[in-house]
Design a protein around this motif. Structure first.
Motif, mmCIF file in Angstrom:
data_model
loop_
_atom_site.group_PDB
_atom_site.id
_atom_site.type_symbol
_atom_site.label_atom_id
_atom_site.label_comp_id
_atom_site.label_asym_id
_atom_site.label_seq_id
_atom_site.Cartn_x
_atom_site.Cartn_y
_atom_site.Cartn_z
ATOM 1 N N LEU A 87 0.849 -1.053 -0.307
ATOM 2 C CA LEU A 87 -0.023 -0.015 0.196
ATOM 3 C C LEU A 87 0.894 1.319 0.001
ATOM 4 C CD1 LEU A 87 -2.872 -1.059 2.424
ATOM 5 C CD2 LEU A 87 -2.973 -0.570 -0.021
ATOM 6 N N TRP A 88 1.977 1.345 0.774
ATOM 7 C CA TRP A 88 2.643 2.492 0.819
ATOM 8 C C TRP A 88 3.593 2.659 -0.698
ATOM 9 C CZ3 TRP A 88 2.293 6.605 3.798
ATOM 10 C CH2 TRP A 88 1.877 6.197 5.195
ATOM 11 N N GLY A 89 3.889 1.461 -1.078
ATOM 12 C CA GLY A 89 4.399 1.488 -2.335
ATOM 13 C C GLY A 89 3.615 1.886 -3.683
ATOM 14 N N GLY A 145 12.454 7.721 0.867
ATOM 15 C CA GLY A 145 11.796 6.851 -0.160
ATOM 16 C C GLY A 145 10.944 5.741 0.823
ATOM 17 N N LEU A 146 10.988 4.437 0.472
ATOM 18 C CA LEU A 146 10.247 3.342 1.103
ATOM 19 C C LEU A 146 11.363 2.376 1.906
ATOM 20 C CD1 LEU A 146 7.985 2.277 -2.045
ATOM 21 C CD2 LEU A 146 7.306 3.242 0.222
ATOM 22 N N ALA A 147 12.380 2.975 2.290
ATOM 23 C CA ALA A 147 13.543 2.379 2.789
ATOM 24 C C ALA A 147 12.929 1.992 4.265
ATOM 25 C CB ALA A 147 14.790 3.122 3.154
ATOM 26 N N PHE A 148 11.808 2.499 4.844
ATOM 27 C CA PHE A 148 11.602 2.031 6.167
ATOM 28 C C PHE A 148 10.633 0.710 5.983
ATOM 29 C CE2 PHE A 148 7.928 4.581 4.065
ATOM 30 C CZ PHE A 148 6.723 3.721 4.415
ATOM 31 N N THR A 149 10.195 0.474 4.860
ATOM 32 C CA THR A 149 9.529 -0.779 4.809
ATOM 33 C C THR A 149 10.562 -2.093 4.784
ATOM 34 O OG1 THR A 149 9.991 -0.879 2.258
ATOM 35 C CG2 THR A 149 7.688 0.084 3.099
ATOM 36 N N ARG A 150 11.701 -1.727 4.819
ATOM 37 C CA ARG A 150 12.991 -2.949 4.840
ATOM 38 C C ARG A 150 13.424 -2.911 6.265
ATOM 39 N NH1 ARG A 150 13.637 -0.686 -0.148
ATOM 40 N NH2 ARG A 150 15.305 0.611 0.654
ATOM 41 N N LYS A 151 13.092 -1.989 7.339
ATOM 42 C CA LYS A 151 13.344 -1.958 8.531
ATOM 43 C C LYS A 151 12.618 -3.080 9.475
ATOM 44 C CE LYS A 151 15.050 2.751 8.319
ATOM 45 N NZ LYS A 151 16.586 2.379 8.228
ATOM 46 N N LEU A 184 -6.649 4.441 -1.081
ATOM 47 C CA LEU A 184 -5.387 3.918 -0.479
ATOM 48 C C LEU A 184 -5.252 4.536 1.078
ATOM 49 C CD1 LEU A 184 -2.800 4.833 -3.325
ATOM 50 C CD2 LEU A 184 -3.198 2.848 -2.094
ATOM 51 N N LEU A 185 -5.614 5.802 1.406
ATOM 52 C CA LEU A 185 -5.426 6.244 2.702
ATOM 53 C C LEU A 185 -6.676 5.318 3.541
ATOM 54 C CD1 LEU A 185 -5.040 10.087 2.519
ATOM 55 C CD2 LEU A 185 -3.540 8.226 3.033
ATOM 56 N N VAL A 186 -7.876 5.165 2.997
ATOM 57 C CA VAL A 186 -8.759 4.502 3.726
ATOM 58 C C VAL A 186 -7.918 3.054 4.464
ATOM 59 C CG1 VAL A 186 -10.851 3.086 3.805
ATOM 60 C CG2 VAL A 186 -10.610 5.382 2.979
ATOM 61 N N LEU A 187 -7.389 2.356 3.529
ATOM 62 C CA LEU A 187 -6.937 1.013 3.515
ATOM 63 C C LEU A 187 -5.584 1.189 4.706
ATOM 64 C CD1 LEU A 187 -6.956 -0.499 0.086
ATOM 65 C CD2 LEU A 187 -8.347 -1.062 2.339
ATOM 66 N N LEU A 188 -4.605 2.345 4.351
ATOM 67 C CA LEU A 188 -3.479 2.448 5.014
ATOM 68 C C LEU A 188 -3.799 2.771 6.558
ATOM 69 C CD1 LEU A 188 -1.189 4.536 2.752
ATOM 70 C CD2 LEU A 188 -0.502 2.335 3.811
ATOM 71 N N ARG A 189 -5.081 3.557 6.833
ATOM 72 C CA ARG A 189 -5.357 3.846 8.039
ATOM 73 C C ARG A 189 -6.260 2.584 8.629
ATOM 74 N NH1 ARG A 189 -7.223 9.158 5.807
ATOM 75 N NH2 ARG A 189 -6.041 10.977 6.521
ATOM 76 N N ALA A 190 -6.656 1.825 8.184
ATOM 77 C CA ALA A 190 -7.269 0.574 8.542
ATOM 78 C C ALA A 190 -6.235 -0.439 8.844
ATOM 79 C CB ALA A 190 -8.489 -0.112 7.477
ATOM 80 N N CYS A 191 -5.086 -0.476 8.270
ATOM 81 C CA CYS A 191 -4.008 -1.507 8.403
ATOM 82 C C CYS A 191 -3.262 -1.127 9.762
ATOM 83 C CB CYS A 191 -3.167 -1.802 7.185
ATOM 84 S SG CYS A 191 -3.913 -2.571 5.988
#
Length: 288
Positions: A87-89, A145-151, A184-191
């Protein structure tokens, strides 16, 4: 091999604590208990009873360790992590696509159709969206960028919460919805709450073992030594048959020693087995 006589018999070999990991020592203890003579003497009966207790405790301990060593199912953790990563991607990629929608070559196309044409209007709309998309990219993803998704899960959870906070506090949601739709924001907030709950669950898991195998092994070794010492008191030169009886009762010790010697001769060692490292050093099983 010459038969053992009273003159050649060495009781010290049976009084030393047997070597090995907790599983091999437990096997020896059970074999000795199986052959234990009952009502032979008060000392033999007492130490045999102590050996039985040590065996029971060790069996319970290794069973507990076996249950604790079962792998934890983390498939749900990976599923929610993969979901929010996607989703963030999608958010970042969608903004990048909008930001790159206006190409210098479009100016020639607009010139051919005129400034009042539908093409020119589309160009202006695309340019406006590209500018807004670049602004959002800079606000949200310029730093890493999206580096946080690999932490780690914990770090990612905090980073995502911070991004959502920025979106809400800085009023960016309306712009994102206008460019990419509201889904997208609806799903991100729900997750996000589910992701945070997953992180908390992982942090609260107790992966420490409740069983110290080195402690259990030591108790077994001491119980075996005390039992063997008591059995050795049954050797009586006035009863010639007593030596053979004692050797029969203590034969598991000889077998255990021979097996250990054969293993070393084949290049193996007690510490080669993961469980041997566990009970002889830290009491914990090696990491899977």
């Amino acid at each position: 091999m010459p038969s053992i006589t009273f003159e050649s018999f060495d009781p010290a070999a049976y009084q030393r604590a047997p070597r090995g990991n907790v599983w091999s020592i437990l096997s020896l203890a059970r074999a000795l208990a199986e052959l234990a003579p009952r009502d032979a003497s008060e000392a033999v009966d007492r130490t045999a009873t102590s050996l039985d207790r040590a065996i029971s405790e060790a069996q319970q301990g290794v069973a507990t360790r076996q249950r604790e060593s079962q792998p934890v199912d983390t498939s749900d953790d990976r599923a929610i992590d993969g979901c929010v990563d996607s989703l963030w991607g999608a958010l970042r990629d969608g903004l990048e696509a909008k930001a790159a929608a206006v190409h210098p070559g479009l100016a020639r196309v607009v010139a051919e159709h005129g400034k009042r044409s539908a093409v020119a209007a589309a160009m202006r709309t695309a340019a406006d969206e590209a500018a807004r998309a670049r602004g959002l990219l800079d606000r949200l993803f310029a730093a890493e960028g999206l580096a946080f998704t690999r932490k780690s899960y914990s770090e990612q959870s905090e980073k995502m919460a911070a991004l959502l906070q920025v979106i809400d506090d800085d009023g960016l949601a309306e712009g994102i919805d206008a460019l990419l739709g509201s889904q997208l924001l609806v799903l991100l907030r729900a997750c996000q709450p589910q992701y945070e709950a997953m992180v908390q669950d992982r942090l609260s898991r107790d992966d420490r073992s409740s069983t110290d195998l080195s402690h259990l092994r030591g108790k077994l070794q001491r119980a075996i030594s005390r039992y063997c010492s008591a059995v050795l008191t049954l050797v009586d030169e006035e009863r010639p048959e007593s030596l053979a009886e004692v050797l029969t009762v203590l034969r598991p010790v000889e077998t255990h020693r021979a097996q250990a010697s054969a293993s070393r001769g084949n290049g193996a060692h007690e510490a080669d087995a993961p469980e041997a490292v566990a009970d002889s050093e830290t009491g914990d099983p090696p990491a899977a």
